[in-house]
Enzyme design. Structure first.
Site, PDB file in Angstrom:
ATOM      1  N   MET A   1      -8.778 -13.982 -26.299  1.00 58.80           N
ATOM      2  CA  MET A   1      -8.623 -12.845 -25.390  1.00 58.80           C
ATOM      3  C   MET A   1      -9.571 -13.034 -24.220  1.00 58.80           C
ATOM      4  O   MET A   1     -10.499 -13.816 -24.289  1.00 58.80           O
ATOM      5  CB  MET A   1      -8.863 -11.528 -26.100  1.00 58.80           C
ATOM      6  CG  MET A   1     -10.143 -11.471 -26.863  1.00 58.80           C
ATOM      7  SD  MET A   1     -11.290 -10.372 -26.076  1.00 58.80           S
ATOM      8  CE  MET A   1     -12.807 -11.120 -26.540  1.00 58.80           C
TER       9      MET A   1
ATOM     10  N   SER B   1     -19.582  -6.869 -27.584  1.00 60.76           N
ATOM     11  CA  SER B   1     -19.049  -7.837 -28.544  1.00 60.76           C
ATOM     12  C   SER B   1     -17.601  -7.480 -28.861  1.00 60.76           C
ATOM     13  O   SER B   1     -17.231  -6.314 -28.891  1.00 60.76           O
ATOM     14  CB  SER B   1     -19.895  -7.831 -29.814  1.00 60.76           C
ATOM     15  OG  SER B   1     -19.221  -7.161 -30.849  1.00 60.76           O
ATOM     16  N   LYS B   2     -16.810  -8.533 -29.105  1.00 64.30           N
ATOM     17  CA  LYS B   2     -15.396  -8.252 -29.312  1.00 64.30           C
ATOM     18  C   LYS B   2     -15.131  -7.567 -30.638  1.00 64.30           C
ATOM     19  O   LYS B   2     -14.085  -6.973 -30.831  1.00 64.30           O
ATOM     20  CB  LYS B   2     -14.549  -9.516 -29.142  1.00 64.30           C
ATOM     21  CG  LYS B   2     -14.746 -10.583 -30.165  1.00 64.30           C
ATOM     22  CD  LYS B   2     -13.769 -11.718 -29.860  1.00 64.30           C
ATOM     23  CE  LYS B   2     -14.082 -12.927 -30.717  1.00 64.30           C
ATOM     24  NZ  LYS B   2     -13.344 -14.097 -30.312  1.00 64.30           N
ATOM     25  N   ARG B   3     -16.081  -7.653 -31.565  1.00 67.85           N
ATOM     26  CA  ARG B   3     -15.883  -6.965 -32.831  1.00 67.85           C
ATOM     27  C   ARG B   3     -16.181  -5.469 -32.715  1.00 67.85           C
ATOM     28  O   ARG B   3     -15.583  -4.652 -33.363  1.00 67.85           O
ATOM     29  CB  ARG B   3     -16.773  -7.573 -33.919  1.00 67.85           C
ATOM     30  CG  ARG B   3     -16.055  -8.612 -34.752  1.00 67.85           C
ATOM     31  CD  ARG B   3     -17.012  -9.411 -35.605  1.00 67.85           C
ATOM     32  NE  ARG B   3     -17.909 -10.224 -34.803  1.00 67.85           N
ATOM     33  CZ  ARG B   3     -17.566 -11.372 -34.226  1.00 67.85           C
ATOM     34  NH1 ARG B   3     -16.348 -11.828 -34.354  1.00 67.85           N
ATOM     35  NH2 ARG B   3     -18.428 -12.067 -33.513  1.00 67.85           N
ATOM     36  N   ARG B   4     -17.111  -5.132 -31.823  1.00 70.87           N
ATOM     37  CA  ARG B   4     -17.589  -3.753 -31.766  1.00 70.87           C
ATOM     38  C   ARG B   4     -17.032  -2.981 -30.571  1.00 70.87           C
ATOM     39  O   ARG B   4     -16.767  -1.788 -30.646  1.00 70.87           O
ATOM     40  CB  ARG B   4     -19.111  -3.813 -31.678  1.00 70.87           C
ATOM     41  CG  ARG B   4     -19.841  -2.535 -31.829  1.00 70.87           C
ATOM     42  CD  ARG B   4     -21.341  -2.790 -31.805  1.00 70.87           C
ATOM     43  NE  ARG B   4     -21.712  -3.711 -30.746  1.00 70.87           N
ATOM     44  CZ  ARG B   4     -22.636  -4.672 -30.857  1.00 70.87           C
ATOM     45  NH1 ARG B   4     -23.294  -4.827 -31.976  1.00 70.87           N
ATOM     46  NH2 ARG B   4     -22.900  -5.477 -29.848  1.00 70.87           N
TER      47      ARG B   4
END
Ligand code: GLU
Length: 469
Positions: A14, A234-237
């Site tokens: 992404m 962050s892409k996780r958060r």
């Protein structure tokens, strides 16, 4: 000397908003310097690369204003494997790199720490290439490496603190540090404008430039982007994918204006400015080196302003992907044949002032296109009180008798119906709104009823009345 900059993303799934910002900074710098913007796809991590991700990068750049065909490339790092290997060989031949067969465990056992860097054990062993042997760069024992950075001045690194780092793996494949330098060299890059995360790599990379006998580029390390808790995005958060913002209905013009304000501001007390002003006024050297807060709320407010500033025809055009469900945008709740372009055009100016992102258009207008409204049960309970049934009866009777079905007549009629019951307009219209639109909030009610038409309005009021029995 022609300035040549590059944007060098790794296609990993992404497109990060921070990446979009780096791309824009490179783009503007090239433009201001009469230089060239090069796009290089760093696709050597074969396990993590997919062709569609490269396509995603091209289309994200295109969306943000860096149009295909207006820059050099894309070049692909994987196509330069020969150059990478040749550079590694040259460094070995000149004695600037050596083969090393130490395992991580062996280094740890010698240094007594898993955090300490390589201890130089193989420096003078004169190993030939062979199985299990990586190539390490021999860093200078003395002196300093001074990085010229347009944003940070001259960060200085003591060479003796830089470990002998690996430049090629045992199978001969180059690591990022080397491939990235060799590509920049091969592509004649003069200025490397990239994320601050790479700053620790920079002294190592500059040493490689020097060892390969080429003048290093000028660097600019763009500050990291953080969330409201001052954590790196962050892409996780966090919501970081540019595509997610695009699909939610952020305008590219608002997004790129906002991204440029991370650590920089135009002259005067302005934030929302045309792109041409940014291109003229932006100075890389003025970028604040401290972390920049990515404030989604502020971005939303920006976007709302950009939406309101659109000529209404452009607004109607911009809404189309959400009205039809194009590409990765979810389809609306109505069937394509239920959509009525004229009805939408009639309410477009009313919605334009109310939404902050284009996807919000759908819940604002769905009542116009669905056979019956999507009723929000909490709204229903809130609006339908004792007396609502009689009020709806009275409204039906009064609306049936209306000569002219227009917002003004509807409003004065509703006022009269309310007054008979000692209710102000706001209270009186609540059950009507829920009956017709399914919600307690939305577009101005009487304009909505005008566009919906007499027949459909009355049908919905009667249906609600039945439910109240
Ligand atoms: N592929 C690297 C990245 O995406 C590029 C680093 C650089 O710009 O030098 O982080």
């Amino acid at each position: 000397m022609t300035v040549r900059v590059r944007f060098a993303p790794s296609p990993t799934g992404m497109f990060h908003v921070g990446g979009a910002r780096s791309a824009l900074l490179n783009w503007i710098y090239a433009k201001q310097q009469g230089g060239v913007f090069v796009l290089r796809i760093e696709d050597t991590d074969a396990a993590r690369n997919k062709p569609e991700w490269t396509e995603g990068i091209l289309s994200a750049l295109d969306w943000i204003g860096i149009a295909r065909g207006t820059y050099e490339g894309p070049h692909f790092q994987s196509e330069y494997a020969g150059e990478h290997r040749a550079a590694a060989a040259r460094l070995h031949e000149s004695g600037r790199a050596y083969y090393c067969d130490c395992t991580r465990e062996a280094v740890q056992a010698r240094t007594g720490s898993q955090y300490q860097g390589y201890d130089g054990f193989c420096r003078d062993r004169g190993l030939e290439p062979g199985e299990g042997r990586a190539l390490r760069f021999r860093t200078p024992d003395e002196g300093e490496t001074v990085v010229v950075d347009l944003i940070r001045g001259e960060p200085t690194f003591e060479n003796k603190l830089i470990e002998d780092f690996v430049i090629a793996r045992a199978d001969g494949s180059p690591v990022f540090l080397l491939a990235n330098v060799v590509d920049d060299m091969t592509m004649g890059i003069t200025h490397v404008i990239r994320a601050e995360e790479h700053l620790p790599n920079t002294p190592k990379q500059q040493l490689l430039w020097e060892a390969l006998g080429v003048k290093p580029p000028v660097w600019a390390h763009v500050p990291i982007v953080v969330n409201e808790k001052r954590q790196k995005l962050s892409k996780r958060r966090d919501k970081v994918a540019l595509e997610a913002y695009r699909d939610e209905g952020y305008l590219a013009t608002a997004m790129r204006n906002y991204l440029m304000l991370l650590g920089w501001a135009p002259s005067g007390d302005r934030e929302i400015v045309p792109w041409s002003v940014i291109e003229e006024e932006f100075r890389l050297a003025e970028v604040n080196p401290s972390p920049a807060f990515f404030d989604e709320k502020k971005l939303r407010a920006f976007n709302g302003e950009y939406i309101r500033a659109l000529p209404v025809e452009e607004f109607v055009e911009a809404c189309q992907p959400w009205l039809t469900g194009t590409g990765t945008i979810a389809p609306p709740p109505w069937q394509p044949e239920e959509f009525d372009a004229d009805a939408f055009a009639a309410v477009a100016p009313l919605t334009q002032t109310r939404i902050a992102v284009l996807s919000e258009i759908v819940p604002n207008v769905d009542f116009l296109f669905l056979a019956s409204p999507l009723v929000d049960e909490a709204a229903w309970t809130k609006a339908m009180k004792e007396g609502s049934a009689e009020l709806l009866d009275a409204a039906v009777a009064a609306f049936e008798a209306l000569e002219s079905w227009d917002a003004e007549s509807l409003k004065s009629t509703m006022e009269a119906v309310g007054a008979e019951r000692g209710l102000k307009l706001g209270k009186a219209q609540a059950p009507v709104r829920v009956a017709v639109t399914g919600r307690t909030v939305g577009l101005p009610l009487f304009e909505s009823l005008e566009v919906l038409g007499r027949e459909r309005t009355l049908t919905r009021l009667r249906a609600a009345r039945v439910r109240l029995v």
